[in-house]
Design a protein around this motif. Structure first.
Motif, PDB file in Angstrom:
ATOM      1  N   UNK A 139     -23.816 -16.252 143.032  1.00  0.00           N
ATOM      2  CA  UNK A 139     -23.317 -17.435 142.433  1.00  0.00           C
ATOM      3  C   UNK A 139     -23.044 -17.178 141.008  1.00  0.00           C
ATOM      4  N   UNK A 140     -21.865 -17.597 140.351  1.00  0.00           N
ATOM      5  CA  UNK A 140     -21.584 -17.536 139.049  1.00  0.00           C
ATOM      6  C   UNK A 140     -20.440 -18.300 138.565  1.00  0.00           C
ATOM      7  N   UNK A 141     -19.854 -18.108 137.755  1.00  0.00           N
ATOM      8  CA  UNK A 141     -18.625 -18.416 137.055  1.00  0.00           C
ATOM      9  C   UNK A 141     -17.464 -17.636 136.704  1.00  0.00           C
ATOM     10  N   UNK A 142     -16.332 -18.283 136.698  1.00  0.00           N
ATOM     11  CA  UNK A 142     -15.215 -17.278 136.510  1.00  0.00           C
ATOM     12  C   UNK A 142     -14.155 -18.011 135.499  1.00  0.00           C
ATOM     13  N   UNK A 143     -13.447 -17.300 134.891  1.00  0.00           N
ATOM     14  CA  UNK A 143     -12.504 -18.208 133.958  1.00  0.00           C
ATOM     15  C   UNK A 143     -11.352 -17.057 133.500  1.00  0.00           C
ATOM     16  N   UNK A 144     -10.155 -17.693 133.410  1.00  0.00           N
ATOM     17  CA  UNK A 144      -9.150 -16.769 132.923  1.00  0.00           C
ATOM     18  C   UNK A 144      -7.694 -17.465 133.005  1.00  0.00           C
ATOM     19  N   UNK A 145      -6.607 -16.690 133.020  1.00  0.00           N
ATOM     20  CA  UNK A 145      -5.198 -17.388 132.701  1.00  0.00           C
ATOM     21  C   UNK A 145      -4.333 -16.412 133.446  1.00  0.00           C
ATOM     22  N   UNK A 146      -3.143 -16.852 133.207  1.00  0.00           N
ATOM     23  CA  UNK A 146      -1.866 -16.086 133.562  1.00  0.00           C
ATOM     24  C   UNK A 146      -0.570 -16.696 133.536  1.00  0.00           C
ATOM     25  N   UNK A 147       0.419 -16.014 134.058  1.00  0.00           N
ATOM     26  CA  UNK A 147       1.754 -16.405 133.949  1.00  0.00           C
ATOM     27  C   UNK A 147       2.478 -16.454 135.514  1.00  0.00           C
ATOM     28  N   UNK A 148       2.900 -17.556 135.866  1.00  0.00           N
ATOM     29  CA  UNK A 148       3.532 -17.572 137.368  1.00  0.00           C
ATOM     30  C   UNK A 148       5.011 -17.990 136.923  1.00  0.00           C
ATOM     31  N   UNK A 149       5.845 -17.348 137.761  1.00  0.00           N
ATOM     32  CA  UNK A 149       7.153 -17.501 137.830  1.00  0.00           C
ATOM     33  C   UNK A 149       7.868 -17.839 139.186  1.00  0.00           C
ATOM     34  N   UNK A 150       8.532 -18.956 139.454  1.00  0.00           N
ATOM     35  CA  UNK A 150       9.284 -19.110 140.640  1.00  0.00           C
ATOM     36  C   UNK A 150      10.505 -18.280 140.848  1.00  0.00           C
ATOM     37  N   UNK A 151      10.608 -17.339 141.612  1.00  0.00           N
ATOM     38  CA  UNK A 151      11.797 -16.417 141.782  1.00  0.00           C
ATOM     39  C   UNK A 151      12.844 -17.219 142.708  1.00  0.00           C
ATOM     40  N   UNK A 152      12.207 -17.800 143.417  1.00  0.00           N
ATOM     41  CA  UNK A 152      13.257 -18.860 144.192  1.00  0.00           C
ATOM     42  C   UNK A 152      12.371 -20.216 144.481  1.00  0.00           C
ATOM     43  N   UNK A 153      12.781 -21.117 145.370  1.00  0.00           N
ATOM     44  CA  UNK A 153      12.014 -22.374 145.268  1.00  0.00           C
ATOM     45  C   UNK A 153      10.738 -21.984 146.010  1.00  0.00           C
ATOM     46  N   UNK A 154      10.858 -21.269 146.903  1.00  0.00           N
ATOM     47  CA  UNK A 154       9.730 -20.864 147.865  1.00  0.00           C
ATOM     48  C   UNK A 154       8.776 -19.542 147.532  1.00  0.00           C
ATOM     49  N   UNK A 155       9.340 -18.678 146.822  1.00  0.00           N
ATOM     50  CA  UNK A 155       8.778 -17.290 146.637  1.00  0.00           C
ATOM     51  C   UNK A 155       8.547 -17.656 145.072  1.00  0.00           C
ATOM     52  N   UNK A 156       7.094 -17.346 144.621  1.00  0.00           N
ATOM     53  CA  UNK A 156       6.404 -17.157 143.570  1.00  0.00           C
ATOM     54  C   UNK A 156       5.800 -15.821 143.390  1.00  0.00           C
ATOM     55  N   UNK A 157       5.696 -15.327 141.753  1.00  0.00           N
ATOM     56  CA  UNK A 157       5.040 -14.189 141.509  1.00  0.00           C
ATOM     57  C   UNK A 157       4.032 -14.697 140.462  1.00  0.00           C
ATOM     58  N   UNK A 158       2.957 -14.025 140.459  1.00  0.00           N
ATOM     59  CA  UNK A 158       1.947 -14.078 139.441  1.00  0.00           C
ATOM     60  C   UNK A 158       1.414 -13.022 138.993  1.00  0.00           C
ATOM     61  N   UNK A 159       1.011 -12.976 137.734  1.00  0.00           N
ATOM     62  CA  UNK A 159       0.143 -12.007 136.931  1.00  0.00           C
ATOM     63  C   UNK A 159      -1.013 -13.008 136.539  1.00  0.00           C
ATOM     64  N   UNK A 160      -2.363 -12.480 136.686  1.00  0.00           N
ATOM     65  CA  UNK A 160      -3.413 -13.189 136.375  1.00  0.00           C
ATOM     66  C   UNK A 160      -4.774 -12.057 135.788  1.00  0.00           C
TER      67      UNK A 160
END
Length: 167
Positions: A139-160
């Protein structure tokens, strides 16, 4: 014969434009429940029995969460679970999971976010010289960030990117 008659029109009616409140907003709404799949690469470093060990692998899993949006600020919670696969080795992180909070800034269909929370991992260490193996949940901790983009109203892509520490 040829005849003409005058045409008279009075009180011509023009259509009123819709008030601005009735027009549809153009900004993407990030609020609500979401569910998705993910894949990537995990780089694991550990110290066991006084030796530094590397156990890198591919990873695949899923995530689910819920977002709230207030203006351009998006905040929510997310959970994920991943199976880690890779070369057979004496030290392996078999799975990992996390529960995190997220906060971000929406630029219409693009969301820039940070995330942090608690993480868990299932590890297996084989010691051939001792004919022994040990399974352990860390058990530990996690932290980060990213960018998410809505290609359509129901399909999103993410880099994290996330960093996880089990102490």
């Amino acid at each position: 014969t040829f005849s003409t008659a005058p045409v008279i029109a009075a009180d011509m009616v023009y259509g009123e434009p819709s008030p601005p409140s009735a027009q549809q907003a153009s900004a993407f709404d990030w609020s609500g429940f979401y569910l998705g799949g993910q894949g990537g690469y995990t780089r694991n470093q550990a110290t066991a029995f006084g030796s530094d060990l590397d156990s890198n692998s591919g990873t695949a899993g899923g995530h689910a969460g819920y977002n709230f949006q207030n203006g351009n600020i998006v905040f929510g919670i997310e959970n994920d679970f991943n199976y880690n696969f890779g070369k057979k080795s004496d030290t392996k992180v078999e799975w990992d999971a996390s529960g995190r909070g997220r906060i971000g800034y929406a630029l219409d269909r693009t969301l820039i976010f940070t995330t942090a929370g608690v993480a868990a991992a299932g590890t297996k260490v084989n010691v051939p010289a001792l004919n022994n193996s040990k399974d352990e949940i860390l058990i530990g901790w996690t932290a980060g960030g990213g960018v998410e983009h809505a290609v359509t109203d129901n399909i999103l892509v993410r880099g994290e990117y996330r960093y996880t520490d089990f102490g």
